[in-house]
Design a protein around this motif. Structure first.
Motif, short mmCIF file in Angstrom:
data_model
loop_
_atom_site.label_atom_id
_atom_site.label_comp_id
_atom_site.label_asym_id
_atom_site.label_seq_id
_atom_site.Cartn_x
_atom_site.Cartn_y
_atom_site.Cartn_z
N ASP A 247 0.83 -1.21 0.00
CA ASP A 247 0.00 0.00 0.00
C ASP A 247 0.86 1.26 0.00
O ASP A 247 0.58 2.22 -0.72
N VAL A 248 1.90 1.26 0.81
CA VAL A 248 2.80 2.41 0.90
C VAL A 248 3.48 2.66 -0.45
O VAL A 248 3.49 3.79 -0.95
N PHE A 249 4.01 1.61 -1.04
CA PHE A 249 4.72 1.75 -2.30
C PHE A 249 3.79 2.25 -3.41
O PHE A 249 4.15 3.16 -4.16
N THR A 250 2.61 1.67 -3.50
CA THR A 250 1.65 2.07 -4.54
C THR A 250 1.22 3.52 -4.36
O THR A 250 1.20 4.29 -5.32
N THR A 251 0.88 3.90 -3.16
CA THR A 251 0.44 5.28 -2.89
C THR A 251 1.57 6.27 -3.15
O THR A 251 1.35 7.31 -3.75
N PHE A 252 2.76 5.93 -2.71
CA PHE A 252 3.92 6.81 -2.87
C PHE A 252 4.22 7.07 -4.35
O PHE A 252 4.60 8.17 -4.72
N LYS B 170 0.83 15.63 -4.65
CA LYS B 170 0.44 16.97 -4.17
C LYS B 170 -0.06 16.93 -2.73
O LYS B 170 -0.07 17.95 -2.05
N ASN B 171 -0.46 15.75 -2.26
CA ASN B 171 -0.99 15.62 -0.91
C ASN B 171 0.09 15.70 0.18
O ASN B 171 -0.24 15.92 1.34
N TRP B 172 1.33 15.50 -0.17
CA TRP B 172 2.39 15.62 0.84
C TRP B 172 3.51 16.58 0.45
O TRP B 172 4.38 16.88 1.25
N ILE B 173 3.48 17.06 -0.78
CA ILE B 173 4.42 18.13 -1.17
C ILE B 173 3.56 19.31 -1.61
O ILE B 173 3.16 19.41 -2.77
N PRO B 174 3.24 20.20 -0.66
CA PRO B 174 2.27 21.26 -0.93
C PRO B 174 2.72 22.28 -1.98
O PRO B 174 1.88 22.96 -2.57
N GLU B 175 4.01 22.38 -2.26
CA GLU B 175 4.51 23.35 -3.24
C GLU B 175 4.19 22.95 -4.69
O GLU B 175 4.28 23.77 -5.60
N ILE B 176 3.85 21.70 -4.91
CA ILE B 176 3.58 21.23 -6.27
C ILE B 176 2.25 21.78 -6.77
O ILE B 176 1.21 21.62 -6.14
N PRO C 60 9.29 -2.78 -7.95
CA PRO C 60 8.07 -2.77 -7.14
C PRO C 60 8.28 -3.28 -5.72
O PRO C 60 8.93 -4.30 -5.50
N ASN C 61 7.73 -2.52 -4.78
CA ASN C 61 7.77 -2.83 -3.34
C ASN C 61 9.18 -2.88 -2.75
O ASN C 61 9.37 -3.39 -1.66
N GLU C 62 10.16 -2.34 -3.47
CA GLU C 62 11.53 -2.33 -2.95
C GLU C 62 12.20 -0.97 -3.05
O GLU C 62 12.76 -0.48 -2.08
N LYS C 63 12.15 -0.39 -4.28
CA LYS C 63 12.99 0.79 -4.50
C LYS C 63 12.47 1.61 -5.67
O LYS C 63 11.94 1.07 -6.64
N LYS D 27 3.65 10.24 5.54
CA LYS D 27 3.22 9.35 6.63
C LYS D 27 1.85 9.77 7.13
O LYS D 27 0.95 8.94 7.28
N THR D 28 1.67 11.05 7.39
CA THR D 28 0.39 11.57 7.87
C THR D 28 -0.71 11.32 6.83
O THR D 28 -1.81 10.87 7.17
N TYR D 29 -0.39 11.57 5.57
CA TYR D 29 -1.38 11.39 4.50
C TYR D 29 -1.86 9.94 4.41
O TYR D 29 -3.05 9.67 4.41
N ILE D 30 -0.92 9.00 4.34
CA ILE D 30 -1.32 7.61 4.12
C ILE D 30 -1.96 6.99 5.36
O ILE D 30 -2.88 6.17 5.25
N GLU D 31 -1.52 7.39 6.53
CA GLU D 31 -2.10 6.80 7.75
C GLU D 31 -3.49 7.37 8.05
O GLU D 31 -4.26 6.73 8.77
N ASN D 32 -3.82 8.53 7.51
CA ASN D 32 -5.13 9.13 7.76
C ASN D 32 -6.07 9.05 6.57
O ASN D 32 -7.12 9.67 6.57
N LYS D 33 -5.68 8.32 5.55
CA LYS D 33 -6.48 8.25 4.33
C LYS D 33 -7.62 7.27 4.45
O LYS D 33 -7.71 6.42 5.22
#
Length: 171
Positions: free
Chosen positions: A42-47, A54-60, A99-102, A165-171
């Motif tokens: 889930d982390v890898f796919t979302t990232f 844009k949800n974690w880099i507000p300047e974009i 996938p799921n590594e790097k 971290k905040t974005y994915i854990e609160n999604k």
């Protein structure tokens, strides 16, 4: 007169140190890390979903696909950032994608050339993202400055990882 000579000597020494920095330090390297309470897949796919960034880099402001390859490696994107009212355009190229590594990304933002190597690991359902980053410049003056801004770059990237971290854990 003696005071003026001392002041000029100090200024000359500082200028020399600044310019020698560019000769000695060709690349600025640093690390950042965050642990996320979500499964690795889930982390890898979302990232790696460009629509989410844009949800974690507000300047974009915008992310535009230039080309997207099947295996992601070699894909490139045009990214527009809002940096305190100044618009900056950069290109992002996916250098490596396992996938799921790097995932390794290369950014060309005018005078800043940056490589971000993200490594994803999981332990008991907690995913750790480790960023190994390096910055360099084609501009000699910028290359002289980067080592002095290392902590600023590191803090900014750590902040982005914390935002993720905040974005994915609160999604």
């Amino acid at each position: 007169m003696k005071t003026i000579k001392i002041i000029l000597g100090i200024i000359t020494a500082l200028v020399l140190v600044f310019f020698v920095t560019g000769l000695l330090v060709k690349e600025t390297n640093y690390k950042a890390q965050v642990s996320v309470n979500e499964p690795l897949a889930d982390v890898f796919t979302t990232f790696n979903n460009t629509e989410n960034v844009k949800n974690w880099i507000p300047e974009i402001k915008t992310v535009e696909t230039i080309n997207e390859n099947v295996g992601k490696t070699g894909s490139s994107y045009k990214i527009v950032l809002d940096n305190q009212g100044q618009e900056i355009t950069m290109t992002e190229k996916v250098v490596a994608y396992v996938p799921n590594e790097k995932v390794t990304l290369f950014f060309d933002a005018e005078n800043m050339l940056k490589k971000d190597d993200y490594v994803f690991t999981e332990n008991n359902g907690v995913t750790t993202i480790t960023l190994n980053s390096s910055c360099r410049s084609d501009s000699y003056i910028m290359a002289c400055m980067f080592p002095y801004f290392k902590s600023t770059f590191q803090n900014q990237d750590q902040g982005y990882l914390n935002n993720f971290k905040t974005y994915i854990e609160n999604k």
